[in-house]
Design a protein around this motif. Structure first.
Motif, mmCIF file in Angstrom:
data_model
loop_
_atom_site.group_PDB
_atom_site.id
_atom_site.type_symbol
_atom_site.label_atom_id
_atom_site.label_comp_id
_atom_site.label_asym_id
_atom_site.label_seq_id
_atom_site.Cartn_x
_atom_site.Cartn_y
_atom_site.Cartn_z
ATOM 1 N N PRO A 167 0.995 -1.249 0.144
ATOM 2 C CA PRO A 167 -0.013 -0.090 0.041
ATOM 3 C C PRO A 167 0.540 0.961 0.103
ATOM 4 O O PRO A 167 0.533 2.116 -1.343
ATOM 5 N N ASP A 170 -3.503 -0.793 -6.757
ATOM 6 C CA ASP A 170 -2.782 -1.939 -6.470
ATOM 7 C C ASP A 170 -2.706 -3.165 -7.291
ATOM 8 O O ASP A 170 -2.011 -3.739 -7.341
ATOM 9 N N GLN A 191 0.382 -4.758 -7.835
ATOM 10 C CA GLN A 191 1.065 -6.451 -7.289
ATOM 11 C C GLN A 191 1.688 -6.872 -8.578
ATOM 12 O O GLN A 191 2.440 -8.046 -9.019
ATOM 13 N N TYR A 211 -3.568 -11.662 -3.704
ATOM 14 C CA TYR A 211 -4.791 -11.140 -3.688
ATOM 15 C C TYR A 211 -4.384 -11.100 -2.240
ATOM 16 O O TYR A 211 -5.145 -10.201 -1.552
ATOM 17 N N SER A 267 -4.148 -6.618 -0.266
ATOM 18 C CA SER A 267 -5.305 -5.658 -0.729
ATOM 19 C C SER A 267 -6.247 -6.228 0.250
ATOM 20 O O SER A 267 -6.963 -5.440 0.557
ATOM 21 N N TRP A 268 -6.484 -7.945 0.080
ATOM 22 C CA TRP A 268 -8.182 -8.031 0.216
ATOM 23 C C TRP A 268 -8.067 -7.821 2.041
ATOM 24 O O TRP A 268 -8.744 -7.135 2.540
ATOM 25 N N LYS A 273 -6.454 -3.751 2.578
ATOM 26 C CA LYS A 273 -7.206 -2.382 1.797
ATOM 27 C C LYS A 273 -8.714 -3.003 2.608
ATOM 28 O O LYS A 273 -9.657 -1.501 2.063
ATOM 29 N N HIS A 274 -9.348 -4.115 1.677
ATOM 30 C CA HIS A 274 -11.098 -4.626 1.517
ATOM 31 C C HIS A 274 -11.946 -4.384 3.247
ATOM 32 O O HIS A 274 -12.168 -3.632 3.468
#
Length: 401
Positions: free
Chosen positions: A28, A38, A42, A228, A231-232, A235-236
């Motif tokens: 990030p 993102d 990646q 994955y 970010s999951w 961020k998510h």
């Protein structure tokens, strides 16, 4: 000699996963500094794996022609240079270039490690040593993200690449003074390095192709998870980098235990049956992920745990899979171990990078992207192994030199 060889190979094998895992919590921050998405950040992970795979086609024959030692030394020197390059870039495109160079460097050390094992040990022993080496590889995801998070917090993300540089310098000294040459003597060193006749017998071996694709599927599953997850989780789900490191590290610790237990499982079940068990664990991981995503959650932490728990099964399955699958892919090759290892690495790494890159172009969320990759591969491979007509693809073969 063999007792002295393994610790050196363990040090060398750390270089690749270190370059993958240590900067995951910094993604990030890197996206913010370079003003990129993102998915673009990646890409530095996917490009590394892709270069690591493609580079092996070029470097494998060199390891067979000139020996393992000089290729190892050149690879480590390039790793040092590319890590320094990555630490100093000011434009994102140059960071991507640095990662490509770093991937080529890492593939050189990888070829030497796996070829050296095949040079010195038979197929059954090789599976055990590969599992121990994979155990070392699995230590890095447990420790590197936390170390990388600490370095990034106090010194910025560039310090993670400085750390890679310093570690590679240490490995360079160890390899320069302690690594013996393991390449078998060749009768003919004057044939062309890159000719179809060198690769054709390997690609014509159905067992090699099957287990290379098996390794590719396993690597694609892990790469999907690793690419994955940051970010999951961060961020998510809005969890902290430290929380991500703990969740990721816990899975890696389970992976470590599984890698060191794997040789005992292989000894008890044999290479072939261990692969079958590993593939069933992949399918179970995918099914569990689907079930977990149906459970209502009231906290982000619980959602993060629900995402990571099925990945425990993936980690255990991968730990059981890679040793015997690698050993059986290479078991029919003696003095061509370097070329065979190169082709195996190319198929495994580049194929995994391309599959993951394609998956990232879809709209699947992280949990369901993992389900698609892990579940589909496991089902296809197990179905193939269940068909009598393809028995010769995956049954044990006698090694020839």
């Amino acid at each position: 000699m063999t007792r002295k060889l393994l610790p050196i190979l363990m040090m060398m094998v750390v270089l690749s996963p270190l370059a993958i895992d240590i900067y995951l919590p910094s993604m990030p921050e890197m996206a913010l500094e370079f003003s990129v998405s993102d998915t673009q950040v990646q890409s530095t992970l996917v490009l590394f794996i892709l270069a690591m795979g493609i580079g092996q086609i070029l470097i494998g024959p060199l390891a067979d022609r000139f020996g393992r030692r000089p290729i190892a030394l050149l690879g480590i020197c390039l790793y040092i240079a590319s890590s320094l390059f990555a630490a100093s870039v000011v434009e994102f495109e140059y960071l991507q270039l640095a990662r490509v160079l770093q991937g080529i460097a890492a593939c050189a050390t990888s070829i030497v490690v796996f070829s050296a094992v095949r040079d010195r040990f038979n197929a059954q022993q090789s599976a055990h040593y590969y599992s121990y080496l994979n155990g070392v590889i699995c230590v890095i995801p447990a420790l590197a993200p936390t170390l990388g998070g600490f370095l990034a917090l106090h010194f910025g993300w560039r310090s993670t690449f400085i750390f890679m540089t310093l570690f590679a310098i240490l490995v360079l000294f160890i390899v320069a003074f302690r690594l013996p040459e393991t390449r078998p003597d060749h009768k003919n060193n004057h044939t062309a390095l890159y000719r179809w006749a060198r690769y054709q017998p390997i690609l014509a071996n159905s067992q090699f192709v099957f287990y290379a694709l098996t390794c590719m599927m396993g690597m694609a599953s892990i790469l999907t998870y690793v690419s994955y997850a940051p970010s999951w989780i961060i961020k998510h789900l809005q969890l902290s980098e430290l929380t991500f490191s703990y969740l990721f590290g816990f899975n890696a610790l389970i992976n470590i235990a599984a890698c060191f237990i794997a040789p005992k499982v292989i000894k008890q079940l044999g290479n072939h049956q261990t692969v079958v068990v590993a593939l069933w664990l992949f399918i179970l991981s995918a099914v569990t992920q689907v079930v977990m995503q149906q459970i209502p959650v009231e906290s982000a932490l619980l959602a993060g745990i629900y995402f990571m728990l099925p990945m425990l099964l993936l980690c255990v399955g991968f730990a059981l899979l890679l040793g015997p699958a690698t050993s059986m892919a290479l078991s029919a090759f003696g003095e061509r171990a370097g070329t065979a290892s190169a082709l195996l690495g190319c198929i495994q790494m580049s194929g995994a990078a391309l599959l993951t890159g394609l998956l990232q172009q879809t709209q699947f969320s992280a949990p369901y992207a993992s389900v698609v990759m892990i579940g589909t591969g496991g089902v296809i491979l197990l179905l193939t192994m269940s068909l009598p007509a393809y028995k010769h693809w995956h049954q044990e073969q006698v090694s020839c030199h």
